[in-house]
Design a protein around this motif. Structure first.
Motif, PDB file in Angstrom:
ATOM      1  N   LEU A 141       0.855  -1.180   0.000  1.00  0.00           N
ATOM      2  CA  LEU A 141       0.000   0.000   0.000  1.00  0.00           C
ATOM      3  C   LEU A 141       0.893   1.231   0.000  1.00  0.00           C
ATOM      4  CD1 LEU A 141      -2.509  -0.951   2.865  1.00  0.00           C
ATOM      5  CD2 LEU A 141      -2.914  -1.117   0.400  1.00  0.00           C
ATOM      6  N   GLN A 142       0.428   2.280  -0.653  1.00  0.00           N
ATOM      7  CA  GLN A 142       1.157   3.546  -0.637  1.00  0.00           C
ATOM      8  C   GLN A 142       0.234   4.634  -0.121  1.00  0.00           C
ATOM      9  OE1 GLN A 142       2.899   4.822  -4.371  1.00  0.00           O
ATOM     10  NE2 GLN A 142       4.254   6.222  -3.306  1.00  0.00           N
ATOM     11  N   GLY A 143       0.766   5.455   0.795  1.00  0.00           N
ATOM     12  CA  GLY A 143      -0.007   6.558   1.346  1.00  0.00           C
ATOM     13  C   GLY A 143      -0.328   7.571   0.268  1.00  0.00           C
ATOM     14  N   PRO A 144      -1.321   8.401   0.495  1.00  0.00           N
ATOM     15  CA  PRO A 144      -1.944   8.631   1.788  1.00  0.00           C
ATOM     16  C   PRO A 144      -2.863   7.469   2.180  1.00  0.00           C
ATOM     17  CG  PRO A 144      -2.960  10.028   0.120  1.00  0.00           C
ATOM     18  CD  PRO A 144      -1.824   9.309  -0.539  1.00  0.00           C
ATOM     19  N   PHE A 145      -2.890   7.200   3.509  1.00  0.00           N
ATOM     20  CA  PHE A 145      -3.649   6.081   4.037  1.00  0.00           C
ATOM     21  C   PHE A 145      -4.997   6.552   4.570  1.00  0.00           C
ATOM     22  CE2 PHE A 145       0.886   5.139   4.642  1.00  0.00           C
ATOM     23  CZ  PHE A 145       0.974   4.012   3.841  1.00  0.00           C
ATOM     24  N   THR A 146      -5.990   5.676   4.449  1.00  0.00           N
ATOM     25  CA  THR A 146      -7.299   5.923   5.051  1.00  0.00           C
ATOM     26  C   THR A 146      -7.748   4.641   5.747  1.00  0.00           C
ATOM     27  OG1 THR A 146      -8.498   5.285   3.055  1.00  0.00           O
ATOM     28  CG2 THR A 146      -7.974   7.632   3.310  1.00  0.00           C
ATOM     29  N   THR A 147      -8.548   4.817   6.795  1.00  0.00           N
ATOM     30  CA  THR A 147      -9.040   3.655   7.546  1.00  0.00           C
ATOM     31  C   THR A 147     -10.556   3.550   7.508  1.00  0.00           C
ATOM     32  OG1 THR A 147      -9.226   4.878   9.620  1.00  0.00           O
ATOM     33  CG2 THR A 147      -7.097   3.804   9.146  1.00  0.00           C
ATOM     34  N   GLY A 148     -11.230   4.652   7.225  1.00  0.00           N
ATOM     35  CA  GLY A 148     -12.685   4.650   7.287  1.00  0.00           C
ATOM     36  C   GLY A 148     -13.214   4.994   8.672  1.00  0.00           C
ATOM     37  N   VAL A 149     -12.331   5.194   9.644  1.00  0.00           N
ATOM     38  CA  VAL A 149     -12.731   5.587  10.999  1.00  0.00           C
ATOM     39  C   VAL A 149     -12.506   7.090  11.121  1.00  0.00           C
ATOM     40  CG1 VAL A 149     -12.226   5.346  13.468  1.00  0.00           C
ATOM     41  CG2 VAL A 149     -12.150   3.331  11.974  1.00  0.00           C
ATOM     42  N   ILE A 150     -13.562   7.795  11.505  1.00  0.00           N
ATOM     43  CA  ILE A 150     -13.494   9.248  11.634  1.00  0.00           C
ATOM     44  C   ILE A 150     -13.399   9.613  13.121  1.00  0.00           C
ATOM     45  CG2 ILE A 150     -14.625  11.455  11.131  1.00  0.00           C
ATOM     46  CD1 ILE A 150     -13.727   9.827   8.634  1.00  0.00           C
ATOM     47  N   ALA A 151     -12.387  10.398  13.467  1.00  0.00           N
ATOM     48  CA  ALA A 151     -12.217  10.918  14.833  1.00  0.00           C
ATOM     49  C   ALA A 151     -11.836  12.386  14.718  1.00  0.00           C
ATOM     50  CB  ALA A 151     -11.143  10.143  15.580  1.00  0.00           C
ATOM     51  N   ASN A 152     -12.474  13.224  15.508  1.00  0.00           N
ATOM     52  CA  ASN A 152     -12.208  14.669  15.464  1.00  0.00           C
ATOM     53  C   ASN A 152     -12.352  15.225  14.049  1.00  0.00           C
ATOM     54  OD1 ASN A 152     -11.591  14.664  18.267  1.00  0.00           O
ATOM     55  ND2 ASN A 152      -9.532  13.937  17.770  1.00  0.00           N
ATOM     56  N   GLY A 153     -13.319  14.692  13.300  1.00  0.00           N
ATOM     57  CA  GLY A 153     -13.613  15.209  11.972  1.00  0.00           C
ATOM     58  C   GLY A 153     -12.704  14.743  10.852  1.00  0.00           C
ATOM     59  N   ALA A 154     -11.746  13.836  11.148  1.00  0.00           N
ATOM     60  CA  ALA A 154     -10.825  13.371  10.101  1.00  0.00           C
ATOM     61  C   ALA A 154     -10.643  11.859  10.192  1.00  0.00           C
ATOM     62  CB  ALA A 154      -9.474  14.066  10.250  1.00  0.00           C
ATOM     63  N   ASP A 155     -10.332  11.257   9.051  1.00  0.00           N
ATOM     64  CA  ASP A 155     -10.005   9.827   9.013  1.00  0.00           C
ATOM     65  C   ASP A 155      -8.740   9.596   9.840  1.00  0.00           C
ATOM     66  OD1 ASP A 155      -8.566   7.372   7.837  1.00  0.00           O
ATOM     67  OD2 ASP A 155     -10.517   7.277   6.842  1.00  0.00           O
ATOM     68  N   THR A 156      -8.703   8.514  10.627  1.00  0.00           N
ATOM     69  CA  THR A 156      -7.555   8.258  11.512  1.00  0.00           C
ATOM     70  C   THR A 156      -6.275   7.923  10.751  1.00  0.00           C
ATOM     71  OG1 THR A 156      -8.171   5.930  11.822  1.00  0.00           O
ATOM     72  CG2 THR A 156      -9.002   7.530  13.451  1.00  0.00           C
ATOM     73  N   GLY A 157      -6.370   7.716   9.455  1.00  0.00           N
ATOM     74  CA  GLY A 157      -5.178   7.511   8.636  1.00  0.00           C
ATOM     75  C   GLY A 157      -4.661   8.793   8.005  1.00  0.00           C
ATOM     76  N   THR A 158      -5.452   9.863   8.052  1.00  0.00           N
ATOM     77  CA  THR A 158      -5.077  11.129   7.428  1.00  0.00           C
ATOM     78  C   THR A 158      -3.747  11.634   7.970  1.00  0.00           C
ATOM     79  OG1 THR A 158      -7.376  11.720   7.046  1.00  0.00           O
ATOM     80  CG2 THR A 158      -5.791  13.525   7.042  1.00  0.00           C
ATOM     81  N   ASN A 159      -2.867  11.982   7.054  1.00  0.00           N
ATOM     82  CA  ASN A 159      -1.534  12.523   7.373  1.00  0.00           C
ATOM     83  C   ASN A 159      -0.624  11.548   8.119  1.00  0.00           C
ATOM     84  OD1 ASN A 159      -2.104  15.015   6.138  1.00  0.00           O
ATOM     85  ND2 ASN A 159      -3.160  15.687   7.987  1.00  0.00           N
ATOM     86  N   PHE A 160      -0.986  10.260   8.170  1.00  0.00           N
ATOM     87  CA  PHE A 160      -0.100   9.303   8.827  1.00  0.00           C
ATOM     88  C   PHE A 160       1.086   9.018   7.935  1.00  0.00           C
ATOM     89  CE2 PHE A 160       1.489   5.074   9.820  1.00  0.00           C
ATOM     90  CZ  PHE A 160       1.852   5.291  11.142  1.00  0.00           C
ATOM     91  N   ASP A 161       2.276   9.056   8.507  1.00  0.00           N
ATOM     92  CA  ASP A 161       3.523   8.834   7.787  1.00  0.00           C
ATOM     93  C   ASP A 161       4.222   7.614   8.375  1.00  0.00           C
ATOM     94  OD1 ASP A 161       6.344   9.041   6.997  1.00  0.00           O
ATOM     95  OD2 ASP A 161       5.788  11.032   6.265  1.00  0.00           O
ATOM     96  N   LEU A 162       4.687   6.734   7.519  1.00  0.00           N
ATOM     97  CA  LEU A 162       5.350   5.502   7.968  1.00  0.00           C
ATOM     98  C   LEU A 162       6.614   5.754   8.777  1.00  0.00           C
ATOM     99  CD1 LEU A 162       4.822   3.408   4.739  1.00  0.00           C
ATOM    100  CD2 LEU A 162       3.685   3.081   6.949  1.00  0.00           C
ATOM    101  N   ALA A 163       7.201   6.935   8.677  1.00  0.00           N
ATOM    102  CA  ALA A 163       8.385   7.254   9.479  1.00  0.00           C
ATOM    103  C   ALA A 163       8.069   7.147  10.970  1.00  0.00           C
ATOM    104  CB  ALA A 163       8.893   8.652   9.141  1.00  0.00           C
ATOM    105  N   ALA A 164       6.810   7.330  11.360  1.00  0.00           N
ATOM    106  CA  ALA A 164       6.419   7.192  12.765  1.00  0.00           C
ATOM    107  C   ALA A 164       6.624   5.754  13.249  1.00  0.00           C
ATOM    108  CB  ALA A 164       4.970   7.622  12.961  1.00  0.00           C
ATOM    109  N   ILE A 165       6.335   4.775  12.392  1.00  0.00           N
ATOM    110  CA  ILE A 165       6.557   3.371  12.769  1.00  0.00           C
ATOM    111  C   ILE A 165       8.054   3.103  12.863  1.00  0.00           C
ATOM    112  CG2 ILE A 165       6.282   0.960  12.091  1.00  0.00           C
ATOM    113  CD1 ILE A 165       3.630   1.753  10.774  1.00  0.00           C
ATOM    114  N   GLU A 166       8.826   3.604  11.897  1.00  0.00           N
ATOM    115  CA  GLU A 166      10.277   3.408  11.944  1.00  0.00           C
ATOM    116  C   GLU A 166      10.876   4.022  13.205  1.00  0.00           C
ATOM    117  OE1 GLU A 166      11.801   2.997   7.388  1.00  0.00           O
ATOM    118  OE2 GLU A 166      11.663   5.013   8.206  1.00  0.00           O
ATOM    119  N   ALA A 167      10.377   5.170  13.621  1.00  0.00           N
ATOM    120  CA  ALA A 167      10.918   5.862  14.790  1.00  0.00           C
ATOM    121  C   ALA A 167      10.578   5.154  16.095  1.00  0.00           C
ATOM    122  CB  ALA A 167      10.398   7.295  14.836  1.00  0.00           C
TER     123      ALA A 167
END
Length: 189
Positions: free
Chosen positions: A91-117
């Motif tokens: 899969l290649q970002g941008p990622f989406t999950t279909g779950v909305i929290a605080n008005g945005a999809d929980t995958g919005t703006n998620f970057d894989l560098a966070a997992i690496e870190a």
């Protein structure tokens, strides 16, 4: 190791998953291109999938003992029925999950560098109708750059992808008769 005893509900309360079920979630990450490749195998998971997300198989941003939002939704492993269920691909970002929290999809703006870190700050799981909190869950664990000893006299390296490959999750992490959960970083050339 993705096992039923690591499952938590949305409030972070231990909620056992499916007895005897196990899962192998192996990921290869290229954060420069925001690409994640996955090999997922579920054993002993029964019944149909269920989740408020667009699929029932995810990476959640959640440390050990904590609940957290899904950040990436993967195709659910198939076939549904007896025997192992599998899912592989990239899969290649941008990622989406279909779950909305605080008005945005929980995958919005998620970057894989966070997992690496901080791979330990993330968990992989899958949800079914009988185990809505999760059938199995496991924390991500990094695999050393350049591969790891497989126990068979070699290392797990896929030169065509120029990434470590954890094809035999249990052997890669040295856990016999159970499953492994890994994250690999892209090798610098």
């Amino acid at each position: 190791m993705a096992t039923p005893d690591q499952v938590l509900n949305a409030d972070g309360v231990a909620t056992p998953g499916e007895p005897g079920a196990t899962g192998t979630f192996t990921f290869r990450i290229n954060s420069d291109e925001n690409i994640i490749c996955y090999d997922i195998t579920l054993d002993g998971v029964t019944g149909a999938y269920q989740s408020p997300a667009k699929t029932a198989t995810h990476i959640h941003q959640a440390a050990v003992g904590a609940a957290g939002p899904p950040r990436i939704a993967f195709p659910n492993p198939t076939p549904i029925g007896d025997g192992p269920r599998t899912s592989s691909g990239c899969l290649q970002g941008p990622f989406t999950t279909g779950v909305i929290a605080n008005g945005a999809d929980t995958g919005t703006n998620f970057d894989l560098a966070a997992i690496e870190a901080n791979p330990a700050g993330f968990a992989a799981d899958t949800h079914t109708t009988a185990f809505t909190a999760g059938a199995v869950r496991g924390q991500l664990t990094p695999i050393p750059v350049g591969g790891v000893e497989t126990g068979a006299g070699g290392s797990a390296v896929d030169p065509s992808l120029n990434m470590t490959a954890a094809g035999a999750g249990a052997a890669v992490l040295g856990v016999a008769a159970l499953v492994g959960l890994g994250v690999a970083r892209r090798r610098n050339s």
